[in-house]
Design an enzyme around this catalytic site. Structure first.
Site, PDB file in Angstrom:
ATOM      1  N   SER A  70       8.728   3.341   4.463  1.00 55.46           N
ATOM      2  CA  SER A  70       9.767   4.181   3.464  1.00 55.46           C
ATOM      3  C   SER A  70       9.253   4.139   2.070  1.00 55.46           C
ATOM      4  O   SER A  70       8.186   4.448   1.812  1.00 55.46           O
ATOM      5  CB  SER A  70      10.961   3.072   3.672  1.00 55.46           C
ATOM      6  OG  SER A  70      12.063   3.796   2.840  1.00 55.46           O
ATOM      7  N   ASP A 100       0.915  -1.078   0.055  1.00 50.00           N
ATOM      8  CA  ASP A 100      -0.146   0.087  -0.104  1.00 50.00           C
ATOM      9  C   ASP A 100       1.067   1.242   0.003  1.00 50.00           C
ATOM     10  O   ASP A 100       1.988   1.209   0.777  1.00 50.00           O
ATOM     11  CB  ASP A 100      -0.940  -0.143   1.412  1.00 50.00           C
ATOM     12  CG  ASP A 100      -1.944  -1.217   1.225  1.00 50.00           C
ATOM     13  OD1 ASP A 100      -2.190  -1.749   0.468  1.00 50.00           O
ATOM     14  OD2 ASP A 100      -2.835  -1.051   2.379  1.00 50.00           O
ATOM     15  N   HIS A 157       5.021  -7.724  -0.239  1.00 53.63           N
ATOM     16  CA  HIS A 157       4.356  -9.002  -0.659  1.00 53.63           C
ATOM     17  C   HIS A 157       5.011  -8.852  -2.352  1.00 53.63           C
ATOM     18  O   HIS A 157       5.324  -7.980  -2.906  1.00 53.63           O
ATOM     19  CB  HIS A 157       3.120  -9.087  -0.814  1.00 53.63           C
ATOM     20  CG  HIS A 157       2.457  -9.147   0.233  1.00 53.63           C
ATOM     21  ND1 HIS A 157       1.624 -10.119   1.065  1.00 53.63           N
ATOM     22  CD2 HIS A 157       2.386  -8.032   1.486  1.00 53.63           C
ATOM     23  CE1 HIS A 157       1.321  -9.802   2.336  1.00 53.63           C
ATOM     24  NE2 HIS A 157       1.720  -8.731   2.613  1.00 53.63           N
TER      25      HIS A 157
END
Length: 246
Positions: free
Chosen positions: A212, A46, A102
């Site tokens: 980050s 995200d 992921h």
């Protein structure tokens, strides 16, 4: 809670034992979906899609007026060769975002590298002012062989975010819950997996212990962007980024 979507979290806020536990929270089952096209490259996180484009003359755009080389990002010209003329996407994670990373494709994880460096902020102001920032900070580089070609996934550390853990190889960070970057003594610099590790698209591979940014690179000639991508938009884990051309 810094604007985080707690309705998507796997646990109620009171059940997180520490701030770090909250920032590396897992999502509730079913909170994200992946495209039906199994070969589509998906967002690994995200975040905000800050930059995407083509690797031209071996360089990626960091911000207006600033470019940096794929070789510097990946810590080696040989590692960067197949991405010259390929595609890249940079996604920034703010404190409100989900912080686990992921796999953007299904494939084989052949190697991973820890690249020591600085811990400058990676927000919009910093990337606009500090040259080669994303190729300067501490990072972990994962190299995948996917069905449509080579894919690199780079997790870039930042100020107060010097800890990146590797779910695909917990022992690299000293065991479950440990991290590879920003350790004393330093971690092993490179790991090669023989045989390569089989990774499913959407499988957790790393985590930021805060936030980050990540950079995804796709081999030249292997993919094209899905229609409708725009820089500056919020993007969610599992959203389609690119589709194969071969």
């Amino acid at each position: 809670m810094v604007g985080a979507r707690m309705d998507e979290a796997g646990q109620p806020p009171a059940e997180y034992a520490s701030l770090n536990a909250f920032f590396v929270r897992r999502l509730a089952p079913g909170a994200r979906q992946w495209p039906s096209d199994a070969r589509a490259v998906t967002s690994p996180v995200d975040g905000v899609l800050t930059r995407f484009g083509k690797v031209e003359d071996g360089r990626l755009v960091q911000a207006k007026g600033w470019r940096y080389t794929a070789a510097a990002l990946l810590a080696g010209e040989a590692a960067a060769n197949c991405f010259h003329g390929g595609l890249y996407a940079t996604i920034y994670l703010a404190p409100r975002h989900y912080h686990r990373i992921h796999a953007p494709v299904a494939g084989r994880l052949r190697s991973a590298s820890y690249v020591p460096g600085g811990l400058f902020p990676v927000n919009a102001a910093a990337v606009a002012e500090i040259p080669d920032l994303l190729a300067t900070n501490e990072r972990v580089v994962c190299s995948f062989a996917g069905a449509a070609g080579q894919v690199a996934l780079v997790a870039v550390g930042a100020y107060n975010v010097g800890r990146i853990s590797t779910a695909f190889d917990p022992e690299w960070g000293g065991g479950e819950g440990g991290w590879v970057t920003n350790r004393r003594p330093p971690s092993e610099r490179r790991r090669v997996y023989q045989p390569p590790l089989a990774v499913s698209r959407g499988e957790e591979v790393m985590a930021f212990h805060l936030g980050s940014c990540v950079v995804v690179l796709l081999e030249r000639g292997s993919h094209e962007w899905v229609p409708g991508l725009t820089a500056g938009r919020e993007i969610r884990l599992g959203d389609a980024l690119a589709r194969p051309t071969r």
